[in-house]
Design an enzyme around this catalytic site. Structure first.
Site, PDB file in Angstrom:
ATOM      1  NE  ARG A 189      -2.783  -1.234   3.576  1.00 35.73           N
ATOM      2  CZ  ARG A 189      -2.997  -2.624   3.862  1.00 35.73           C
ATOM      3  NH1 ARG A 189      -3.937  -3.085   3.098  1.00 35.73           N
ATOM      4  NH2 ARG A 189      -2.644  -2.908   5.122  1.00 35.73           N
TER       5      ARG A 189
ATOM      6  CG  PHE B 190     -10.073  -7.889  -6.767  1.00 34.43           C
ATOM      7  CD1 PHE B 190     -11.073  -8.813  -6.639  1.00 34.43           C
ATOM      8  CD2 PHE B 190      -9.161  -7.627  -7.719  1.00 34.43           C
ATOM      9  CE1 PHE B 190     -11.223  -9.495  -7.724  1.00 34.43           C
ATOM     10  CE2 PHE B 190      -9.583  -8.156  -8.693  1.00 34.43           C
ATOM     11  CZ  PHE B 190     -10.390  -9.209  -8.700  1.00 34.43           C
TER      12      PHE B 190
ATOM     13  CG  ASP C  64      -4.633  -7.381  -3.108  1.00 35.11           C
ATOM     14  OD1 ASP C  64      -4.127  -8.347  -3.235  1.00 35.11           O
ATOM     15  OD2 ASP C  64      -4.915  -6.634  -1.883  1.00 35.11           O
TER      16      ASP C  64
ATOM     17  CB  CYS D 259      -2.818 -13.530  -1.674  1.00 36.14           C
ATOM     18  SG  CYS D 259      -4.662 -13.802  -1.899  1.00 36.14           S
TER      19      CYS D 259
ATOM     20  CG  ASP E 167     -14.563  -5.716  -2.685  1.00 39.11           C
ATOM     21  OD1 ASP E 167     -13.377  -5.910  -2.395  1.00 39.11           O
ATOM     22  OD2 ASP E 167     -15.543  -6.731  -2.246  1.00 39.11           O
TER      23      ASP E 167
HETATM   24  N1  SAH Z   1      -6.714  -4.802  -1.389  1.00 42.41           N
HETATM   25  C1  SAH Z   1      -7.305  -5.113   0.034  1.00 42.41           C
HETATM   26  C2  SAH Z   1      -7.505  -6.802   0.219  1.00 42.41           C
HETATM   27  C3  SAH Z   1      -8.372  -7.436  -1.326  1.00 42.41           C
HETATM   28  S1  SAH Z   1      -9.039  -8.783  -0.523  1.00 42.41           S
HETATM   29  C4  SAH Z   1      -6.632  -4.642   1.057  1.00 42.41           C
HETATM   30  O1  SAH Z   1      -5.385  -3.791   0.845  1.00 42.41           O
HETATM   31  O2  SAH Z   1      -7.110  -4.426   2.182  1.00 42.41           O
HETATM   32  C5  SAH Z   1      -9.941  -9.181  -1.888  1.00 42.41           C
HETATM   33  C6  SAH Z   1     -11.377  -8.372  -2.101  1.00 42.41           C
HETATM   34  O3  SAH Z   1     -11.852  -9.083  -3.315  1.00 42.41           O
HETATM   35  C7  SAH Z   1     -12.292  -9.023  -1.088  1.00 42.41           C
HETATM   36  O4  SAH Z   1     -12.785  -7.591  -0.534  1.00 42.41           O
HETATM   37  C8  SAH Z   1     -13.511  -9.513  -1.863  1.00 42.41           C
HETATM   38  O5  SAH Z   1     -14.732  -9.137  -1.371  1.00 42.41           O
HETATM   39  C9  SAH Z   1     -13.155  -9.012  -3.280  1.00 42.41           C
HETATM   40  N2  SAH Z   1     -13.720 -10.004  -4.348  1.00 42.41           N
HETATM   41  C10 SAH Z   1     -13.613 -11.304  -4.403  1.00 42.41           C
HETATM   42  N3  SAH Z   1     -14.162 -11.572  -5.544  1.00 42.41           N
HETATM   43  C11 SAH Z   1     -14.348 -10.466  -6.416  1.00 42.41           C
HETATM   44  C12 SAH Z   1     -14.902 -10.063  -7.681  1.00 42.41           C
HETATM   45  N4  SAH Z   1     -14.979 -11.147  -8.432  1.00 42.41           N
HETATM   46  N5  SAH Z   1     -15.165  -9.043  -7.836  1.00 42.41           N
HETATM   47  C13 SAH Z   1     -14.940  -7.817  -7.045  1.00 42.41           C
HETATM   48  N6  SAH Z   1     -14.476  -8.109  -5.678  1.00 42.41           N
HETATM   49  C14 SAH Z   1     -14.152  -9.540  -5.462  1.00 42.41           C
END
Ligand code: SAH
Length: 413
Positions: A222, A238, A316, A356, A260
């Protein structure tokens, strides 16, 4: 103490201090759920001690590689104390954050034990039979050792516990895979715990959020993205509770679109925007944030079809591959979103992209990205790599511990 005897030639990984012994490596030996066992080679040599997990493929998780050091309560408490002392910089008054991972499981010598610290509250995830067995000892040591600890709570992941034989089948069904939460010691944490990461403030929902509530592991990434964001139009895919987007805004981004699929995550992202930037600054020059509740796979296509472009895209996604057998399918998913994101970038635009999935190696991830670039008819240069932060260390003999990989690249004009 019960004893587990390995098959001939199956002792080499224990000798290299790898903490996992799979059921296939064991000649014979039984014990109760989470009980400590002696681990012995086929020739009868004592190799150390581990926790027995009768229902898991990973039948034994090593706690001590020293035949002289029998893991008792004092030993486990000492491992907890050491893990805490290794994070001293995070607890120091000059620390830029009040949240970090305190125990990172195998890589801190405590298999299955994860403990995250959020402004005085520790939230544990105990994901192995041995971790459950030592629960009280770990909790006590955390309360005693974490500076200013107010309380210790637990988040349980029902699926993992079922795999470890810690829940009956009926119980697993009854709970329907829903995560549980309970206070183990001290105070009950508030509904939302406020943490800071540099200039950024977040509310963390330790009861309903992902993992223990927050993606502490992306702290360094970040900040790397924030440093590259000045004057850029940012698409944060995401976004969860807004992390990369807030970091970009703090770094001077012109505008941030947070995407998201989870409504609750976006609601918290909005709260975090307010918390970090305040009502006034938020509206200073028109709204700096847009929120989109959508499936990223669809949204990226929509942006492509509408001819939209961005200066910085963050990808992400959640774990696409939980096991090695899913890697191929996962690779297709990574290629798809990265290819689409590459096409949305203006010349000199930046892509910060992450995986991840532990099963997805760094080499394979690089290969997928290179293929995506070819198919997108774009040239890129790599300008940085990120990984999970130093509070999520990886024991050198446990490469499985490195799960989070990031690549930052720039589209060449
Ligand atoms: N970048 C964030 C963590 C991301 S975790 C941080 O730094 O805090 C992954 C995220 O992807 C979750 O919030 C989940 O709700 C979302 N997600 C999962 N599948 C998805 C999709 N197909 N489209 C959009 N969001 C999605």
């Amino acid at each position: 103490m019960n004893r587990v005897v390995l098959k001939p030639k199956r002792d080499w990984s224990v000798r290299k201090h790898h903490p996992w012994i799979f059921s296939g490596a064991i000649a014979f030996g039984e014990a109760g759920v989470g009980e400590t066992v002696e681990v012995v080679s086929a020739e009868g040599e004592m190799l150390g001690y581990g926790s027995f997990s009768p229902a898991s493929q990973i039948r034994v998780r090593m706690l001590s590689f020293d035949p002289q050091r029998v893991p008792d309560g004092a030993y486990v408490a000492e491992l907890v104390a050491q893990a805490i002392s290794r994070r001293a910089a995070f607890f120091a008054p000059e620390s830029t954050t009040n949240a970090c991972r305190v125990i990172n499981a195998e890589s801190d010598g405590l298999p299955g034990v994860v403990a995250d610290y959020y402004d005085g509250y520790v939230v544990c995830q105990l994901t192995s039979a041995g971790a459950e067995h030592w629960k009280q000892t770990v909790v006590h040591a955390l309360m005693k050792g974490v500076p200013g600890a107010k309380g210790v709570a637990e988040r349980t992941d029902v699926d993992v516990r079922a795999k470890e034989g810690l829940l009956s089948h009926a119980e697993t069904q009854r709970r329907g895979g829903v995560a549980g939460f309970g206070v183990l010691a001290g105070e009950e944490p508030p509904e939302l715990i406020e943490i800071r990461e540099g200039d950024i403030r977040y509310f963390v929902d330790v009861r309903n959020g992902h993992k223990t509530g927050f993606y502490l592991d992306q702290r360094d990434a970040r900040s790397a993205v924030g440093a590259l964001a000045k004057d850029r139009e940012v698409l944060n895919c995401f976004c969860y509770t807004g992390g990369f987007g807030l970091a970009a805004a703090a770094g001077g981004a012109k505008h941030v679109t947070q995407v998201d699929i989870s409504h609750d995550a976006l609601e918290l992202a909005k709260k975090n925007e307010e918390l970090t930037l305040g009502e006034g600054r938020m509206t200073e020059d028109g709204r700096r944030f847009g929120y989109v509740e959508a499936d990223v796979f669809h949204y990226l296509r929509k942006c492509r079809d509408e001819g939209r472009t961005f200066d910085l895209v963050v990808l992400d996604p959640p774990k696409f591959a939980a096991t090695k057998s899913q890697v191929e399918k996962a690779a297709r998913g990574y290629k798809d979103i990265n290819l689409l994101a590459m096409k949305l970038l203006k010349p000199n635009g930046i892509l910060a992209t992450f995986s991840c999935s532990g099963a997805m190696t760094s080499e394979l991830f690089d290969k997928v990205l290179a293929e995506a670039a070819v198919d997108a008819h774009r040239d890129f240069q790599m300008i940085g790599r990120t990984r999970q932060g130093a509070d999520h260390p990886v024991a050198l003999n446990f490469s499985e511990g490195l799960y989070l990989k990031g690549v930052i690249m720039r589209r060449m004009a």
